[in-house]
Every structure is written in structure tokens, then in C-alpha cells.
Motif scaffolding. Sequence first.
Motif, short mmCIF file in Angstrom:
data_model
loop_
_atom_site.label_atom_id
_atom_site.label_comp_id
_atom_site.label_asym_id
_atom_site.label_seq_id
_atom_site.Cartn_x
_atom_site.Cartn_y
_atom_site.Cartn_z
N ARG A 52 0.84 -1.21 0.00
CA ARG A 52 0.00 0.00 0.00
C ARG A 52 0.87 1.25 0.00
NH1 ARG A 52 -3.00 -1.63 4.21
NH2 ARG A 52 -2.52 0.17 5.46
N GLN A 53 1.95 1.22 0.78
CA GLN A 53 2.87 2.36 0.83
C GLN A 53 3.50 2.59 -0.54
OE1 GLN A 53 3.38 4.57 3.35
NE2 GLN A 53 4.53 5.66 1.79
N ARG A 54 3.90 1.51 -1.19
CA ARG A 54 4.51 1.62 -2.53
C ARG A 54 3.48 2.21 -3.51
NH1 ARG A 54 8.98 0.11 -4.63
NH2 ARG A 54 9.45 -1.26 -2.87
N LEU A 55 2.25 1.74 -3.44
CA LEU A 55 1.21 2.26 -4.34
C LEU A 55 0.96 3.75 -4.07
CD1 LEU A 55 -0.67 1.50 -6.63
CD2 LEU A 55 -2.37 0.85 -4.94
N ASN A 56 1.01 4.15 -2.80
CA ASN A 56 0.85 5.56 -2.47
C ASN A 56 2.02 6.38 -3.02
OD1 ASN A 56 -1.60 5.33 -1.17
ND2 ASN A 56 -0.67 4.97 0.83
N ASN A 57 3.22 5.83 -3.00
CA ASN A 57 4.37 6.51 -3.59
C ASN A 57 4.20 6.67 -5.09
OD1 ASN A 57 5.54 6.65 -1.07
ND2 ASN A 57 6.90 4.91 -1.39
N VAL A 58 3.69 5.63 -5.74
CA VAL A 58 3.44 5.71 -7.19
C VAL A 58 2.38 6.78 -7.46
CG1 VAL A 58 2.49 4.45 -9.17
CG2 VAL A 58 4.13 3.33 -7.65
N LYS A 59 1.39 6.85 -6.58
CA LYS A 59 0.31 7.83 -6.75
C LYS A 59 0.84 9.26 -6.71
CE LYS A 59 -3.63 6.89 -4.77
NZ LYS A 59 -4.75 6.76 -3.82
N LEU A 60 1.89 9.50 -5.94
CA LEU A 60 2.48 10.84 -5.88
C LEU A 60 3.13 11.22 -7.21
CD1 LEU A 60 4.15 10.77 -2.36
CD2 LEU A 60 2.09 12.01 -3.04
N VAL A 61 3.73 10.23 -7.88
CA VAL A 61 4.46 10.50 -9.11
C VAL A 61 3.55 10.40 -10.34
CG1 VAL A 61 6.40 9.75 -10.55
CG2 VAL A 61 6.58 9.65 -8.06
N PRO A 63 -0.32 9.76 -10.71
CA PRO A 63 -1.66 9.49 -10.16
C PRO A 63 -2.57 8.69 -11.10
CG PRO A 63 -1.23 11.87 -10.31
CD PRO A 63 -0.03 11.17 -10.81
N GLU A 64 -2.47 8.92 -12.41
CA GLU A 64 -3.33 8.20 -13.35
C GLU A 64 -3.00 6.71 -13.35
OE1 GLU A 64 -0.86 10.37 -14.94
OE2 GLU A 64 -2.01 12.07 -14.22
N LEU A 65 -1.71 6.40 -13.32
CA LEU A 65 -1.28 5.01 -13.29
C LEU A 65 -1.74 4.33 -12.01
CD1 LEU A 65 0.42 2.62 -14.39
CD2 LEU A 65 2.36 3.62 -13.19
N ASN A 71 -7.92 0.30 -9.49
CA ASN A 71 -9.18 -0.21 -10.02
C ASN A 71 -9.02 -1.62 -10.57
OD1 ASN A 71 -10.47 2.17 -9.35
ND2 ASN A 71 -10.14 3.09 -11.35
N GLN A 72 -7.90 -1.89 -11.24
CA GLN A 72 -7.66 -3.23 -11.77
C GLN A 72 -7.47 -4.25 -10.65
OE1 GLN A 72 -4.36 -3.01 -14.46
NE2 GLN A 72 -5.47 -1.79 -15.96
N LEU A 73 -6.73 -3.88 -9.62
CA LEU A 73 -6.51 -4.80 -8.50
C LEU A 73 -7.83 -5.12 -7.79
CD1 LEU A 73 -3.22 -3.36 -6.94
CD2 LEU A 73 -3.50 -5.53 -8.17
N ILE A 74 -8.66 -4.11 -7.60
CA ILE A 74 -9.96 -4.33 -6.96
C ILE A 74 -10.82 -5.26 -7.81
CG2 ILE A 74 -12.13 -3.20 -6.31
CD1 ILE A 74 -10.38 -0.82 -5.36
N ALA A 75 -10.86 -5.01 -9.11
CA ALA A 75 -11.66 -5.86 -10.00
C ALA A 75 -11.15 -7.30 -10.00
CB ALA A 75 -11.65 -5.28 -11.41
N LEU A 76 -9.84 -7.47 -10.07
CA LEU A 76 -9.27 -8.82 -10.06
C LEU A 76 -9.52 -9.54 -8.73
CD1 LEU A 76 -5.88 -8.15 -11.86
CD2 LEU A 76 -7.82 -9.46 -12.75
N ALA A 77 -9.42 -8.81 -7.63
CA ALA A 77 -9.67 -9.42 -6.32
C ALA A 77 -11.13 -9.82 -6.17
CB ALA A 77 -9.27 -8.44 -5.22
N LEU A 95 3.98 -3.72 -11.28
CA LEU A 95 4.40 -2.40 -11.78
C LEU A 95 5.41 -2.53 -12.91
CD1 LEU A 95 4.65 -0.45 -8.42
CD2 LEU A 95 3.05 0.01 -10.28
N ALA A 96 6.30 -3.50 -12.82
CA ALA A 96 7.28 -3.72 -13.89
C ALA A 96 6.58 -4.15 -15.18
CB ALA A 96 8.30 -4.76 -13.46
N GLN A 97 5.56 -5.00 -15.04
CA GLN A 97 4.81 -5.44 -16.22
C GLN A 97 4.06 -4.27 -16.85
OE1 GLN A 97 2.28 -8.57 -14.82
NE2 GLN A 97 3.96 -10.05 -14.62
#
Length: 116
Positions: A52-61, A63-65, A71-77, A95-97
Motif C-alpha cells: 500500500r505504501q509503494r502504491l501511495n508513492n506511485v500515486k504521488l508521481v 496518479p493516473e497510473l 481499479n484493476q486490483l480491486i476488479a481482479l480481487a 508495476l514492472a509489467q
Amino acid sequence: MSEDEYDPELQNLLARRAEEESRRALEERRKREEYEKQKEALLRVILTPEARQRLNNVKLVKPELAESLENQLIALAQAGRIKIPITDDELKEILAQVAEQNKRDYKIQIKERGWK
């Protein structure tokens, strides 16, 4: 009838319209906040705290990604297509993919201008 007779009626109409727009904007903001709370609760279940922390860091750089990935993770889960919880290492792989899919090849071509 002069213009002054319509003025109070016009003012009343404008005030009602402004109140209605304000109410609509408030309702939209409330729905958006509720949606964000639900999404955060789902992500708490889907991701480990480190992920979650990593995703929040990505969101700072980017946000669209991050929004798209959330949304994709929620749908897949919800569809049961991913293992829960997703660890930080697994999120790094995802993220690498995604980065590989969005990678662009830039071709820089330098042309001589004939300056000699």
C-alpha cells in the motif's frame, strides 16, 4: 411592467438555482468521498501495508497510473483472479509489467545541417 418588477423574481430564481447547484456539488463530493473510503478499505484487504505504501508513492508521481492499477486490483480481487494479500514484491512485479507495456521506443535522429 417595468424591469424593476421582474427583478425580485429574477433574484429569487437565481438564488434557487445557485442553491440547487451548491446542493448538487455537495452531494457529488459526498459520493466521491464515500467511493474513496470504500476503495481504501478494499485496498487494505488486498495489499500488505508495504505494498500500500509503494502504491501511495506511485500515486504521488503518476496518479493516473496508480488510479488505474487500484481499479484493476480491486476488479481482479473481486473476481477471485489474484491471490490476496498482494505483497510488496508482487506489486513490484505488477508495476514492472505495466511499465513494460507502456514503454515507448524513442528514436532520435540527428541530421547534419551543413555547418562547416
